[in-house]
Design a protein around this motif. Structure first.
Motif, mmCIF file in Angstrom:
data_model
loop_
_atom_site.group_PDB
_atom_site.id
_atom_site.type_symbol
_atom_site.label_atom_id
_atom_site.label_comp_id
_atom_site.label_asym_id
_atom_site.label_seq_id
_atom_site.Cartn_x
_atom_site.Cartn_y
_atom_site.Cartn_z
ATOM 1 N N GLY A 80 13.353 -2.332 -0.216
ATOM 2 C CA GLY A 80 13.450 -2.946 -1.535
ATOM 3 C C GLY A 80 12.087 -3.415 -2.011
ATOM 4 O O GLY A 80 11.053 -3.109 -1.395
ATOM 5 N N PRO A 81 12.059 -4.192 -3.080
ATOM 6 C CA PRO A 81 10.775 -4.667 -3.598
ATOM 7 C C PRO A 81 10.085 -5.590 -2.596
ATOM 8 O O PRO A 81 10.745 -6.383 -1.922
ATOM 9 N N PRO A 82 8.761 -5.492 -2.491
ATOM 10 C CA PRO A 82 8.056 -6.374 -1.548
ATOM 11 C C PRO A 82 8.090 -7.831 -2.005
ATOM 12 O O PRO A 82 8.158 -8.128 -3.185
ATOM 13 N N ALA A 83 8.029 -8.731 -1.028
ATOM 14 C CA ALA A 83 7.947 -10.166 -1.312
ATOM 15 C C ALA A 83 6.571 -10.517 -1.866
ATOM 16 O O ALA A 83 6.410 -11.515 -2.563
ATOM 17 N N TYR A 84 5.579 -9.688 -1.537
ATOM 18 C CA TYR A 84 4.206 -9.930 -1.978
ATOM 19 C C TYR A 84 3.517 -8.591 -2.194
ATOM 20 O O TYR A 84 3.682 -7.664 -1.401
ATOM 21 N N GLU A 85 2.728 -8.511 -3.263
ATOM 22 C CA GLU A 85 1.849 -7.370 -3.507
ATOM 23 C C GLU A 85 0.507 -7.904 -3.959
ATOM 24 O O GLU A 85 0.447 -8.859 -4.733
ATOM 25 N N ASP A 104 -4.644 -1.809 -1.379
ATOM 26 C CA ASP A 104 -3.427 -2.512 -1.769
ATOM 27 C C ASP A 104 -2.718 -3.038 -0.533
ATOM 28 O O ASP A 104 -2.755 -2.424 0.531
ATOM 29 N N VAL A 105 -2.052 -4.165 -0.711
ATOM 30 C CA VAL A 105 -1.264 -4.781 0.343
ATOM 31 C C VAL A 105 0.130 -5.029 -0.210
ATOM 32 O O VAL A 105 0.286 -5.513 -1.330
ATOM 33 N N ALA A 106 1.140 -4.689 0.584
ATOM 34 C CA ALA A 106 2.526 -5.023 0.249
ATOM 35 C C ALA A 106 3.156 -5.633 1.500
ATOM 36 O O ALA A 106 2.889 -5.183 2.616
ATOM 37 N N ARG A 107 3.962 -6.696 1.294
ATOM 38 C CA ARG A 107 4.593 -7.385 2.417
ATOM 39 C C ARG A 107 6.075 -7.599 2.134
ATOM 40 O O ARG A 107 6.446 -7.945 1.014
#
Length: 180
Positions: free
Chosen positions: A66-71, A82-85
């Motif tokens: 699903g959508p990341p909690a943080y980008e 880019d960072v995704a968490r």
């Protein structure tokens, strides 16, 4: 079989069994999951990762988690990436981080602690309780060593004159070995 957060966690645990099979068995019991589910999740994740039709990079993780909690953006040397968490139920104090290169390729994927490292003592080194950055900050002079298998990582440090290797899978602490 659909592939979502539960299956992703199981796929991560499959690799964690390499270093801490007992901890993974406990987690399977807590989740009400079987070893067969663990193997199936690993097989499906591997197939998706190598499929020419499956989404790649951030899209693959977004499809599953699903959508990341943080980008955000992170500087590595002279490159911006880019960072995704994502937050995962089995590790509520941590986030699973995916670091993406300029072309959207996955450079790294591992657990991190949002907000930075937590203070640790030697006694705090319990499986699944800390990440690479926690140990790096807690033990001055710690050195990073490539792991022995994909997604494995080691941090070498000395405590009270004894050298140790902290072993990680996906950046999550698994076990501590005396260095030889």
């Amino acid at each position: 079989m659909g592939f979502g957060v539960r299956q992703f966690e199981l796929a991560l645990m499959h690799r964690m069994r390499d270093l801490d099979a007992a901890r993974v068995e406990d987690a399977l019991e807590d989740m009400g999951a079987t070893r067969a589910e663990l193997r199936a999740a690993h097989t499906q994740w591997t197939a998706m990762a190598h499929s020419v039709r499956a989404p790649k990079g951030r899209a693959m993780f977004r499809t599953v988690l699903g959508p990341p909690a943080y980008e955000g953006v992170h500087q590595v040397g002279s490159l911006m990436c880019d960072v995704a968490r994502w937050s995962l139920p089995s590790w509520p104090d941590l986030q699973f981080e995916v670091l993406l290169g300029p072309g959207g390729e996955v450079w790294n994927q591992w657990f991190v602690r949002p907000g930075g490292a937590k203070p640790l003592s030697f006694a705090d080194l319990v499986a699944w309780s800390c990440v690479v950055a926690d140990i790096g900050d807690a033990f001055p002079g710690a050195s990073h060593i490539e792991g022995s298998a994909p997604h494995h990582w080691t941090v070498g440090f000395t405590h009270e004159g004894t050298p140790y290797h902290a072993r990680f899978v996906y950046g999550l602490f698994q076990r501590l070995d005396r260095a030889v």
